[in-house]
Write an enzyme that holds these catalytic residues in place. Structure first.
Site, mmCIF file in Angstrom:
data_model
loop_
_atom_site.group_PDB
_atom_site.id
_atom_site.type_symbol
_atom_site.label_atom_id
_atom_site.label_comp_id
_atom_site.label_asym_id
_atom_site.label_seq_id
_atom_site.Cartn_x
_atom_site.Cartn_y
_atom_site.Cartn_z
ATOM 1 N N LYS A 175 -4.145 -9.447 -6.167
ATOM 2 C CA LYS A 175 -5.359 -9.776 -5.423
ATOM 3 C C LYS A 175 -6.547 -8.952 -5.911
ATOM 4 C CE LYS A 175 -6.072 -7.843 -1.224
ATOM 5 N NZ LYS A 175 -7.143 -7.675 -0.232
ATOM 6 N N LYS A 186 0.816 -1.222 0.000
ATOM 7 C CA LYS A 186 0.000 0.000 0.000
ATOM 8 C C LYS A 186 0.843 1.262 0.000
ATOM 9 C CE LYS A 186 -4.439 -1.621 1.612
ATOM 10 N NZ LYS A 186 -5.590 -1.385 2.475
ATOM 11 N N LYS A 243 -10.603 -3.746 -3.605
ATOM 12 C CA LYS A 243 -11.531 -2.616 -3.745
ATOM 13 C C LYS A 243 -10.870 -1.453 -4.450
ATOM 14 C CE LYS A 243 -13.666 -3.097 0.750
ATOM 15 N NZ LYS A 243 -12.553 -3.069 1.715
HETATM 16 P P1 ATP Z 1 -8.313 -2.910 -0.174
HETATM 17 O O1 ATP Z 1 -7.814 -3.723 -1.318
HETATM 18 O O2 ATP Z 1 -8.913 -1.622 -0.558
HETATM 19 O O3 ATP Z 1 -7.338 -2.828 0.934
HETATM 20 P P2 ATP Z 1 -9.866 -5.210 0.340
HETATM 21 O O4 ATP Z 1 -10.674 -5.408 -0.865
HETATM 22 O O5 ATP Z 1 -8.659 -6.068 0.576
HETATM 23 O O6 ATP Z 1 -9.507 -3.699 0.448
HETATM 24 P P3 ATP Z 1 -10.633 -5.363 3.097
HETATM 25 O O7 ATP Z 1 -11.635 -4.515 3.754
HETATM 26 O O8 ATP Z 1 -9.217 -5.031 3.359
HETATM 27 O O9 ATP Z 1 -10.857 -5.368 1.541
HETATM 28 O O10 ATP Z 1 -10.891 -6.887 3.410
HETATM 29 C C1 ATP Z 1 -12.032 -7.396 4.041
HETATM 30 C C2 ATP Z 1 -11.973 -8.908 4.123
HETATM 31 O O11 ATP Z 1 -12.039 -9.462 2.806
HETATM 32 C C3 ATP Z 1 -10.700 -9.466 4.733
HETATM 33 O O12 ATP Z 1 -11.009 -10.594 5.521
HETATM 34 C C4 ATP Z 1 -9.879 -9.868 3.563
HETATM 35 O O13 ATP Z 1 -8.965 -10.891 3.865
HETATM 36 C C5 ATP Z 1 -10.947 -10.349 2.608
HETATM 37 N N1 ATP Z 1 -10.512 -10.200 1.231
HETATM 38 C C6 ATP Z 1 -10.232 -9.042 0.596
HETATM 39 N N2 ATP Z 1 -9.849 -9.261 -0.667
HETATM 40 C C7 ATP Z 1 -9.897 -10.611 -0.833
HETATM 41 C C8 ATP Z 1 -9.598 -11.472 -1.928
HETATM 42 N N3 ATP Z 1 -9.206 -10.978 -3.073
HETATM 43 N N4 ATP Z 1 -9.747 -12.800 -1.747
HETATM 44 C C9 ATP Z 1 -10.167 -13.310 -0.562
HETATM 45 N N5 ATP Z 1 -10.446 -12.549 0.501
HETATM 46 C C10 ATP Z 1 -10.322 -11.226 0.390
#
Ligand code: ATP
Ligand code: LTN
Length: 331
Positions: free
Chosen positions: A197, A117, A200
């Site tokens: 990955k 990040k 969002k």
């Molecule tokens: P950002 O990428 O903006 O940091 P994010 O999409 O990773 O956000 P978070 O709020 O950080 O979302 O994650 C919320 C939950 O979703 C966490 O338990 C995280 O491990 C899970 N998660 C997020 N992205 C994935 C993914 N690509 N595959 C599986 N689990 C995910």
């Protein structure tokens, strides 16, 4: 009694990675655990974490209620689980400050999420300290298990280290939590780049399928998802891009990855993509139907969050008081 705690940042649109890695797991836990034993489940909307990268204040406020409605639409039942907003309970930030004072700088420097990040955003102290706030979320409630996606494992290891360090310095105070990461589909990748990955914050709209995407958008994104030079599913081929799509499929049919691969063997890519899009559309349509019913009911959502906050505070305030006593703070 077992305590389960998890959270999602209201930092953008929730996507199928969040659903598969976190939300779906929470709902399964809620529905099985509450039948078997007296579990306490906390599902937080972690807005203090969200502001570690820039957010538009008006958008953020709206997202907090949107995520609350999506928790409920996905199956989180406020009668069985406590839903609350992190910043509404100041104990989280206060414990984070105390834990900061026993956190080795070098350990935070090794966090892979921080490394990722801080390349995409200007690195602020909050982004660096993010895992300590997450540790305080978890430790305040004597959490036994933390259901998350694979990417959060390192943060939970840090949480355990901090709990152990505090306990040995000041006496037994914190429970050591366990990460709960499902075997298959723990890390859903971008539909456009299987090396990164699904996230969002991805700028390419084709990379993620959001929980509120229309049927048309879902079908288009699956159609355009990258695969490889093959044309039919074969275990010998097995590119990362294709495995990712099969992982998504296996999560939505609730089968193991291996089982899904066997079932799909020999199908053409386009045939498989149609099946996959049908499945996602079917599940998301149900979530969206419930979302539409609840999203406009702002006062009901706020009541749920207030109730959740009061329940959470009741528990966390006792833990924080114990911590402050042990550290020697206050009058
Ligand atoms: P950002 O990428 O903006 O940091 P994010 O999409 O990773 O956000 P978070 O709020 O950080 O979302 O994650 C919320 C939950 O979703 C966490 O338990 C995280 O491990 C899970 N998660 C997020 N992205 C994935 C993914 N690509 N595959 C599986 N689990 C995910
Ligand atoms: N860092 C997590 C969100 C999060 C969390 C938590 C998850 C913040 N506090 C406590 C579980 C328990 C993420 O998913 N990015």
């Amino acid at each position: 009694m077992k305590t389960i705690f998890s959270g999602i940042q209201p930092s953008g649109n929730l996507h199928i990675g969040n659903y598969i890695g976190a939300l779906r797991q929470w709902v399964n836990l809620q529905n099985s655990e509450s039948k078997i034993q007296n579990s306490e489940l906390f599902f937080c909307i972690v807005d203090l974490h969200a502001i570690t990268v820039p957010q538009d204040p008006r958008v953020l406020k709206g997202k907090i209620l949107e995520v609350t409605a999506l928790y409920i639409a996905s199956g989180i039942d406020p009668k069985k689980s406590h839903i609350f907003v992190q910043s509404e309970n100041p104990d989280h930030a206060e414990l984070a400050w105390i834990l900061n004072t026993i956190t080795p700088f070098g350990q935070l420097e090794r966090m892979t999420q921080f490394k990722d990040k801080s390349q995409k955003h200007e690195a602020n102290v909050g982004l660096f300290d993010y895992p300590v706030l997450m540790a305080s979320d978890i430790l305040l409630y004597d959490t036994d298990e933390v259901p998350v996606g694979e990417d959060q494992k390192q943060h939970i290891e840090l949480t355990r280290d901090l709990a152990e360090k505090f306990n040995s310095k000041f006496g037994q105070t914190f429970k050591l939590p366990m990460p709960m990461i499902q075997k298959d589909a723990a890390r859903i990748m971008s539909l456009q780049n299987p090396a990164s990955k699904m996230s969002k914050s991805d700028k390419d709209p084709l990379a993620t399928i959001n929980l509120l995407d229309s049927e048309e958008e879902i079908r288009e994104k699956i159609k355009k998802a990258v695969t490889d030079s093959g044309s039919h599913i074969s275990k010998d081929q097995g590119s990362e891009a294709l495995s990712n799509l099969i992982s998504i499929y296996s999560a939505f049919v609730n089968k193991s990855f291996e089982g899904s691969y066997d079932e799909l063997e020999g199908k053409s890519y386009s045939e498989f993509k149609t099946l996959l899009a049908d499945l996602i559309v079917e599940t998301l349509t149900q979530i969206q139907k419930r979302y539409k019913e609840i999203a406009g009911e702002k006062s009901i959502l706020k009541d749920i969050l207030e109730e959740g906050r009061e329940f959470a505070k009741d528990k966390s305030s006792k833990k924080l008081l114990e911590v402050k006593e042990k550290v020697g703070l206050g009058m």
